[in-house]
Design a protein around this motif. Structure first.
Motif, PDB file in Angstrom:
ATOM      1  N   GLY A  46       1.156  -1.269   0.201  1.00  0.00           N
ATOM      2  CA  GLY A  46       0.553  -0.201   0.219  1.00  0.00           C
ATOM      3  C   GLY A  46       1.097   0.929   0.032  1.00  0.00           C
ATOM      4  O   GLY A  46       1.904   1.233   0.331  1.00  0.00           O
ATOM      5  N   ARG A  47      -0.003   2.697   0.120  1.00  0.00           N
ATOM      6  CA  ARG A  47       1.242   3.838   0.654  1.00  0.00           C
ATOM      7  C   ARG A  47       1.700   3.443   1.233  1.00  0.00           C
ATOM      8  O   ARG A  47       1.379   3.015   2.314  1.00  0.00           O
ATOM      9  N   ASP A  48       2.762   4.332   1.654  1.00  0.00           N
ATOM     10  CA  ASP A  48       3.381   5.074   2.703  1.00  0.00           C
ATOM     11  C   ASP A  48       3.026   5.360   3.679  1.00  0.00           C
ATOM     12  O   ASP A  48       2.092   6.790   2.970  1.00  0.00           O
ATOM     13  N   ALA A  49       3.010   4.977   4.622  1.00  0.00           N
ATOM     14  CA  ALA A  49       2.033   6.203   6.252  1.00  0.00           C
ATOM     15  C   ALA A  49       0.988   5.312   6.031  1.00  0.00           C
ATOM     16  O   ALA A  49      -0.307   5.943   6.626  1.00  0.00           O
ATOM     17  N   TRP A 149      -3.725  -4.720   0.203  1.00  0.00           N
ATOM     18  CA  TRP A 149      -3.532  -3.248  -0.053  1.00  0.00           C
ATOM     19  C   TRP A 149      -4.084  -2.460   0.586  1.00  0.00           C
ATOM     20  O   TRP A 149      -5.966  -2.327   1.244  1.00  0.00           O
ATOM     21  N   PHE A 150      -3.153  -1.704   1.680  1.00  0.00           N
ATOM     22  CA  PHE A 150      -4.354  -0.585   2.665  1.00  0.00           C
ATOM     23  C   PHE A 150      -3.813   0.568   1.944  1.00  0.00           C
ATOM     24  O   PHE A 150      -2.493   1.402   0.781  1.00  0.00           O
ATOM     25  N   ARG A 159      -0.967  14.521   5.637  1.00  0.00           N
ATOM     26  CA  ARG A 159      -0.748  14.713   7.617  1.00  0.00           C
ATOM     27  C   ARG A 159      -0.419  14.024   8.068  1.00  0.00           C
ATOM     28  O   ARG A 159       0.621  13.923   9.606  1.00  0.00           O
ATOM     29  N   ARG A 160      -0.098  12.095   8.156  1.00  0.00           N
ATOM     30  CA  ARG A 160       0.122  11.154   8.493  1.00  0.00           C
ATOM     31  C   ARG A 160       2.168  11.709   8.516  1.00  0.00           C
ATOM     32  O   ARG A 160       2.747  11.760   9.854  1.00  0.00           O
ATOM     33  N   PHE A 161       2.356  12.293   6.962  1.00  0.00           N
ATOM     34  CA  PHE A 161       4.143  12.296   7.159  1.00  0.00           C
ATOM     35  C   PHE A 161       4.539  13.659   7.934  1.00  0.00           C
ATOM     36  O   PHE A 161       5.595  13.910   8.859  1.00  0.00           O
ATOM     37  N   ARG A 162       3.331  14.588   8.200  1.00  0.00           N
ATOM     38  CA  ARG A 162       3.976  15.796   9.027  1.00  0.00           C
ATOM     39  C   ARG A 162       3.876  15.380  11.397  1.00  0.00           C
ATOM     40  O   ARG A 162       5.052  15.981  10.863  1.00  0.00           O
ATOM     41  N   LEU A 174      10.433   8.739   8.049  1.00  0.00           N
ATOM     42  CA  LEU A 174      10.138  10.009   6.949  1.00  0.00           C
ATOM     43  C   LEU A 174      11.260  10.051   6.648  1.00  0.00           C
ATOM     44  O   LEU A 174      12.865   9.559   7.136  1.00  0.00           O
ATOM     45  N   SER A 175      11.665   8.986   5.135  1.00  0.00           N
ATOM     46  CA  SER A 175      12.864   9.504   4.381  1.00  0.00           C
ATOM     47  C   SER A 175      12.419  10.233   3.128  1.00  0.00           C
ATOM     48  O   SER A 175      11.281  10.405   3.238  1.00  0.00           O
ATOM     49  N   THR A 176      13.305  10.454   2.423  1.00  0.00           N
ATOM     50  CA  THR A 176      13.363  10.875   1.066  1.00  0.00           C
ATOM     51  C   THR A 176      12.190  10.213   0.257  1.00  0.00           C
ATOM     52  O   THR A 176      12.030  10.905  -0.291  1.00  0.00           O
ATOM     53  N   MET A 177      12.099   9.060   0.105  1.00  0.00           N
ATOM     54  CA  MET A 177      11.237   8.325  -0.575  1.00  0.00           C
ATOM     55  C   MET A 177      10.348   8.702   0.077  1.00  0.00           C
ATOM     56  O   MET A 177       9.293   8.835  -1.165  1.00  0.00           O
ATOM     57  N   ASP A 178       9.839   8.919   0.820  1.00  0.00           N
ATOM     58  CA  ASP A 178       8.519   9.380   1.394  1.00  0.00           C
ATOM     59  C   ASP A 178       8.351  10.320   0.642  1.00  0.00           C
ATOM     60  O   ASP A 178       6.492  11.210  -0.035  1.00  0.00           O
ATOM     61  N   LEU A 179       9.137  11.759   0.523  1.00  0.00           N
ATOM     62  CA  LEU A 179       8.817  13.057  -0.211  1.00  0.00           C
ATOM     63  C   LEU A 179       8.533  12.542  -1.282  1.00  0.00           C
ATOM     64  O   LEU A 179       7.244  13.387  -2.191  1.00  0.00           O
TER      65      LEU A 179
END
Length: 273
Positions: A46-49, A149-150, A159-162, A174-179
Motif C-alpha cells: 500500500g501507500r507509504d504511511a 492493499w492498504f 498529514r501522517r508524514f507531517r 520519514l525518508s526522502t522516498m516518502d517525499l
C-alpha cells in the motif's frame, strides 16, 4: 458489510476490546498452524504511511516470533540484483508450521521500482507476467497466501508524514522516498492500477483495506484475514503449577554486593507523580 470506510473512528474502549478478541483468535490461529503444519503467507502492501506496520504490530504482539516471522527485506545487494527477482523472497517463505508476514514484498517491483526507475520496463513487464504464476506455484504447494492493499487518501498521507516529522519517536520513519511518494502520487496510482490489473486474479486476489482511520483499518484487516483461514482451536495441555515453590533449605544466596545492580531510576520519578 458494505465495504465503505467508516466516517469516524471507533471508540477507544470498543477498539481495545475488539482488538483483544482478535489477538486471542490469532493465538488460536498460530497454534493451529503449529499443530497442522500449515504454511501461511500474508502480504502487506500500500501507500507509504497507510498503516501496514501498525497492523502487523497488532497482529504479532501476542504471538511467538519463532512461529510468526515478519519479513521486511532491505534493498537488494549487488549479488541479489543478479539473481532471479523472486529468489531472495523465496528464502523468507515459511516452513511447515510457520507464518510469514511480508512488510512489503516482491511487489516492490510493481511500485517503487517502477515509479523510481529502479527497474527497466522489460523487468517490470516480466514481473507482471511472472507474479501470478509464482503465486500459483506457492498455492499449489499448499501455502495459504493472502494479499492486502492498504489504501489512504493523499491528504491523510501528507498529514501522517507531517506527524512523523514532528514526533521524535517517528522521525526515523520519514525518508526522502516518502517525499517522492508525495510528489509522485499520480505515478504511484498508475503503477498500482497496472499491478492490480495483472495480479488481482481469482486464485490470488487483492483485498483492499480502507485505511483512512487506522484503528478501524486494523480491526477490519485482522478480522478478514481470520475469516479466510479455516483454523480450529487447538486444545493445549494444561500446565500444573505447585501451590508454592519447593524449598530445600540448603541454598544460600550470595551477598548482593557481589553483583552489579542497575540504579533505581523509577524511584527518582516518584516525586513527579
Amino acid at each position: 458489510m458494505t465495504g465503505e470506510p467508516a466516517e469516524r473512528p471507533i471508540a477507544d474502549d470498543v477498539y481495545n476490546a475488539a482488538l483483544q478478541r482478535l489477538q486471542i483468535e490469532f493465538v488460536k490461529l498460530q497454534e493451529w498452524v503449529r499443530g497442522t503444519g500449515a504454511r501461511v503467507v500474508v502480504i502487506f502492501e500500500g501507500r507509504d504511511a497507510a498503516g501496514k506496520g501498525g497492523a502487523i504490530k497488532r497482529i504479532t504482539e501476542g504471538l511467538n516470533p519463532r512461529v510468526v516471522h515478519v519479513a521486511a527485506l532491505p534493498a537488494p545487494t549487488e549479488r541479489e540484483r543478479g539473481q532471479w527477482y523472486f529468489q531472495r523472497y523465496v528464502a523468507a517463505l515459511p516452513a511447515r508450521g510457520e507464518i510469514t508476514l511480508f512488510d512489503r514484498s516482491w511487489y516492490n517491483r510493481a511500485g517503487v521500482e517502477k515509479v523510481m526507475g529502479f527497474c527497466t520496463p522489460d523487468e517490470h513487464a516480466r514481473f507482471l507476467a511472472q507474479a501470478p504464476v509464482f503465486e500459483q506455484l506457492l498455492i499449489d504447494d499448499g501455502i495459504l497466501l493472502r494479499k492486502y492493499w492498504f489504501s489512504v487518501s493523499q491528504g491523510e498521507q501528507l498529514r501522517r508524514f507531517r506527524k512523523r516529522r514532528n514526533d521524535p519517536l517517528r522521525q526515523w520513519k520519514l525518508s526522502t522516498m516518502d517525499l517522492e511518494a508525495v510528489n509522485r502520487w499520480d505515478d504511484y496510482s498508475r503503477a498500482r492500477d497496472e499491478m492490480m490489473a495483472h495480479t488481482d486474479v481469482a486464485g490470488s486476489p487483492w483485498y483492499v483495506v480502507e485505511s483512512e482511520i487506522k484503528k478501524n483499518a486494523r480491526l477490519n484487516m485482522m478480522a478478514h484475514l481470520l475469516s479466510t483461514i479455516p483454523y480450529t482451536e487447538v486444545v493445549l495441555q494444561p500446565v500444573d503449577l505447585p501451590e508454592r515453590p519447593a524449598v530445600t533449605g540448603d541454598y544460600q544466596r550470595p551477598d548482593r554486593d557481589n553483583y552489579h545492580y542497575v540504579d533505581d531510576y523509577a524511584a527518582t520519578l516518584m516525586g513527579e507523580a
